[in-house]
Design a protein around this motif. Structure first.
Motif, PDB file in Angstrom:
ATOM      1  N   ASP A 319     -14.984   9.168 -12.926  1.00 35.02           N
ATOM      2  CA  ASP A 319     -13.942   8.773 -13.893  1.00 35.02           C
ATOM      3  C   ASP A 319     -14.449   9.127 -15.408  1.00 35.02           C
ATOM      4  OD1 ASP A 319     -11.930   6.867 -14.782  1.00 35.02           O
ATOM      5  OD2 ASP A 319     -13.633   6.225 -16.160  1.00 35.02           O
ATOM      6  N   ASN A 328     -11.592   5.916 -17.666  1.00 36.72           N
ATOM      7  CA  ASN A 328     -11.037   4.825 -17.024  1.00 36.72           C
ATOM      8  C   ASN A 328      -9.733   4.897 -16.572  1.00 36.72           C
ATOM      9  OD1 ASN A 328     -11.572   2.293 -15.786  1.00 36.72           O
ATOM     10  ND2 ASN A 328     -11.137   1.086 -17.672  1.00 36.72           N
ATOM     11  N   THR A 329      -9.332   6.030 -16.156  1.00 36.45           N
ATOM     12  CA  THR A 329      -7.783   6.266 -15.689  1.00 36.45           C
ATOM     13  C   THR A 329      -7.861   6.808 -14.272  1.00 36.45           C
ATOM     14  OG1 THR A 329      -7.471   8.404 -16.778  1.00 36.45           O
ATOM     15  CG2 THR A 329      -6.692   6.623 -17.763  1.00 36.45           C
ATOM     16  N   SER A 332      -7.386   4.234 -11.524  1.00 32.40           N
ATOM     17  CA  SER A 332      -6.381   3.251 -11.537  1.00 32.40           C
ATOM     18  C   SER A 332      -5.605   2.947 -10.576  1.00 32.40           C
ATOM     19  CB  SER A 332      -5.743   3.600 -13.239  1.00 32.40           C
ATOM     20  OG  SER A 332      -4.654   2.488 -13.261  1.00 32.40           O
ATOM     21  N   ARG A 335     -11.005  -0.423 -11.856  1.00 29.62           N
ATOM     22  CA  ARG A 335     -11.822  -0.047 -12.975  1.00 29.62           C
ATOM     23  C   ARG A 335     -12.908   0.908 -12.748  1.00 29.62           C
ATOM     24  NH1 ARG A 335     -14.069  -5.096 -16.675  1.00 29.62           N
ATOM     25  NH2 ARG A 335     -15.385  -4.028 -18.458  1.00 29.62           N
ATOM     26  N   SER A 336     -13.378   1.697 -13.580  1.00 29.21           N
ATOM     27  CA  SER A 336     -14.496   2.606 -13.716  1.00 29.21           C
ATOM     28  C   SER A 336     -14.438   3.576 -12.694  1.00 29.21           C
ATOM     29  CB  SER A 336     -15.654   1.860 -13.955  1.00 29.21           C
ATOM     30  OG  SER A 336     -16.975   2.635 -14.165  1.00 29.21           O
ATOM     31  N   TYR A 342     -18.112  -1.781 -10.665  1.00 29.44           N
ATOM     32  CA  TYR A 342     -16.817  -2.292 -10.608  1.00 29.44           C
ATOM     33  C   TYR A 342     -16.086  -1.835  -9.402  1.00 29.44           C
ATOM     34  CZ  TYR A 342     -17.434  -3.973 -15.353  1.00 29.44           C
ATOM     35  OH  TYR A 342     -17.676  -4.929 -16.390  1.00 29.44           O
ATOM     36  N   LYS A 430     -18.882  -1.208 -20.680  1.00 29.26           N
ATOM     37  CA  LYS A 430     -17.382  -1.064 -20.417  1.00 29.26           C
ATOM     38  C   LYS A 430     -17.166  -0.650 -18.967  1.00 29.26           C
ATOM     39  CE  LYS A 430     -13.471   2.001 -21.782  1.00 29.26           C
ATOM     40  NZ  LYS A 430     -12.942   2.738 -22.966  1.00 29.26           N
ATOM     41  N   TYR A 458     -14.806 -12.226 -11.130  1.00 27.40           N
ATOM     42  CA  TYR A 458     -13.473 -11.901 -10.961  1.00 27.40           C
ATOM     43  C   TYR A 458     -12.948 -12.487  -9.750  1.00 27.40           C
ATOM     44  CZ  TYR A 458     -14.809  -8.800 -14.678  1.00 27.40           C
ATOM     45  OH  TYR A 458     -15.192  -8.036 -15.738  1.00 27.40           O
ATOM     46  N   ARG A 465      -7.688  -5.328 -10.908  1.00 29.09           N
ATOM     47  CA  ARG A 465      -8.305  -4.438 -12.096  1.00 29.09           C
ATOM     48  C   ARG A 465      -9.690  -4.919 -12.946  1.00 29.09           C
ATOM     49  NH1 ARG A 465      -4.143  -0.620 -13.959  1.00 29.09           N
ATOM     50  NH2 ARG A 465      -2.152  -1.212 -12.894  1.00 29.09           N
ATOM     51  N   GLU A 466     -10.048  -5.981 -12.360  1.00 32.72           N
ATOM     52  CA  GLU A 466     -11.191  -6.795 -12.978  1.00 32.72           C
ATOM     53  C   GLU A 466     -11.147  -6.909 -14.715  1.00 32.72           C
ATOM     54  OE1 GLU A 466     -14.742  -5.666 -10.291  1.00 32.72           O
ATOM     55  OE2 GLU A 466     -14.004  -3.913 -10.445  1.00 32.72           O
ATOM     56  N   THR A 467     -10.122  -7.512 -15.003  1.00 28.41           N
ATOM     57  CA  THR A 467      -9.724  -7.566 -16.439  1.00 28.41           C
ATOM     58  C   THR A 467      -9.905  -8.895 -17.059  1.00 28.41           C
ATOM     59  OG1 THR A 467      -7.373  -7.459 -16.270  1.00 28.41           O
ATOM     60  CG2 THR A 467      -8.326  -5.310 -16.508  1.00 28.41           C
TER      61      THR A 467
END
Length: 514
Positions: A319, A328-329, A332, A335-336, A342, A430, A458, A465-467
């Motif tokens: 990533d 980080n895309t 998706s 995450r990561s 993650y 991050k 989480y 997404r672990e946000t």
């Protein structure tokens, strides 16, 4: 007339006998293991719906396999390759093997990046060994050896990366394989191109040069294709002799160097992808063609009906570096990516087809992990009680394939007490990279940051997404999980890094929570 009736009766009996023999025969088993393939690197949706990345890639043979087998949507490996690959062969979690980072191809070389806070860790940097007393290795009984002893013809093709050169684990023949093609201590190919002889150019070859493929030099045969052709050649003998076989089919794709597969790359240029992402997508499609070629071969040879195919990746997709586009895309909504605890670094695409057992087109959401392959494959092969020198952490997923029961919750551990790459501390936080350990337990995911002894929590059933970090809200849940986490790590004799300033090891999660 009487003679004709007798002949017809004999034919019916023989046909029934042959059919019963096929039914009773031990199954052939193929593990198709991809290198660095992310959960979203496929046109097969492993999430609840089709995502944008699923539309980017073309993997029709994965679609075909999923349509005829069972898709596991919560399958896991470790953040990097050697820990996953050795866990698969031994049934031991990486925390127990102490093979918690990728092994250098050179003996006794620590692949950790230097760190200001933590001292170098005395981990098993030489990887796996089937011989006791080998320095800095995990001694274990690999399942290919047990299959071989049970009468299976065992074949290794492609990336091995179980041990450093000069140790037993570097050589697949020492781990129970009867045939080895291109498996050695290297962790990625020096080149995918036959014009570069897969890295074996005079005066330019490095430890990562792929061995055994001289036949294909300068033939415009991409590495993925050459390995597939050699795998099919290797299957001829056991199929002709009607011996059960195990094929460990380990494509080097899609590991770096990201080189375009000329057979497929143009469509991705035409779709507007940049040169790196187009090349990456072409590597994936070439890998998928390999899967399809093998499945077609099984059909032609009449053995598809008695061959189990298991598809898996060894860690998440890249990533944060060596890819096109924003960080980080690439995985998706996860995450990561590779190197991280993650979900983007550890959740993998897994599909199993077992003719006569798995129901076509089904989905299983039970969490499984790569050390589960050890007991599962032995059970599939009907290998009874076996003696191993190691304690096995994996749990057979055969009951899940047979839809017999829903398994009880258990801790799945992702332990990375290392510095994988040099990045800024705020980027580490991050991305979940460098000195992290994590546990999934049921739908909960607890992450422990070794640098700060802090926690993240989480709920994966609601937050893929672990946000939404719940550590400060669900404090009792954090404490409960930390006790399970710490107890499991200690039971497996897990290593924790030592702080240079204090000379003390980082406390285990259950100690940090008090």
């Amino acid at each position: 007339m009487q003679i004709k009736k007798i002949i017809l009766l004999l034919l019916v009996v023989l046909s029934g006998t042959n059919s019963q023999a096929q039914k009773n025969a031990r199954p052939n088993i193929i593990v198709f293991l991809v290198d660095d393939m992310g959960w979203m690197d496929t046109s097969v949706p492993f999430a609840d719906s089709i995502m944008p990345l699923n539309r980017r890639y073309h993997t029709p043979n994965m679609e075909r396999l999923a349509a005829t087998g069972v898709k596991f949507t919560n399958a896991y490996a470790q953040p990097v390759c050697t820990p996953s690959r050795t866990s698969m062969l031994t049934g031991m979690n990486a925390a127990r093997t102490r093979i918690t980072n990728w092994t250098s191809p050179d003996k006794n070389i620590d692949s950790d990046a230097g760190d200001q806070q933590f001292a170098p860790l005395g981990w098993n940097r030489n990887g796996l060994s089937s011989v006791p007393g080998t320095g800095h290795t995990a001694y274990a009984t690999p399942f290919p050896q047990l299959l071989k002893e049970a009468g299976y013809y065992t074949i290794q093709v492609g990336k091995a990366h179980w041990g450093a050169a000069g140790t037993p684990g570097a050589n697949p023949y020492n781990l129970g394989f009867m045939v080895n093609i291109a498996g050695h201590a290297g962790g990625h190919p020096q080149s995918y191109l036959s014009e570069q002889r897969y890295g074996n150019m005079p005066g330019k070859a490095q430890m990562q040069a792929v061995p055994d493929l001289e036949e294909y030099y300068d033939t415009h045969t991409f590495l993925t294709e050459a390995l597939t052709r050699e795998a099919l050649k290797a299957l001829e003998n056991p199929i002709r002799r009607k011996e059960p076989f195990y094929l460990n089919m380990c494509q080097y794709a899609v590991h770096t160097p990201i080189m375009a597969d000329p057979r497929f790359v143009q469509k991705y240029y035409d779709a507007g992808l940049d040169s790196v992402e187009a090349a990456y997508a072409s590597l994936l499609e070439g890998m998928d063609k390999s899967l399809g070629d093998i499945m077609d071969y099984l059909q032609r040879k009449g053995v598809a009906g008695n061959t189990i195919v298991i598809f898996m990746s060894d860690n998440g997709g890249l990533d944060h570096h060596q890819r096109g586009g924003a960080v980080n895309t690439h995985n998706s909504p996860l995450r990561s990516g590779k190197g991280a605890v993650y979900e983007g670094g550890i959740r993998e695409p897994m599909i199993v087809k077992w003719p006569g057992v798995t129901r076509a087109g089904t989905v299983n959401s039970s969490p499984v992990i790569i050390e589960d392959f050890f007991p599962s494959i032995l059970e599939m092969a009907r290998v009874g009680s076996v003696h191993t020198v190691q304690q096995v952490d994996g749990r057979s997923f055969v009951p899940l394939l047979k839809n017999i029961q829903k398994p009880a919750a258990r801790p799945l551990i992702f332990h990375y007490p290392h510095k994988w790459i040099n990045i800024r501390t705020n980027e580490e936080a991050k991305l979940g990279i460098n000195y992290y350990t994590a546990m999934r337990y049921d739908h909960w995911k607890l992450i422990y940051r070794m640098r700060t002894q802090g926690f993240e929590l989480y709920d994966l059933s609601k937050d893929l997404r672990e946000t939404n970090d719940l550590a400060q809200v669900e404090k009792e849940q954090v404490k409960k999980l930390a006790l399970i986490f710490g107890r499991t790590l200690k039971e497996r004799s897990a290593q924790m890094p030592v702080d240079k300033r204090t000379g003390k090891a980082v406390p285990f999660p259950d100690e940090a929570i008090q």
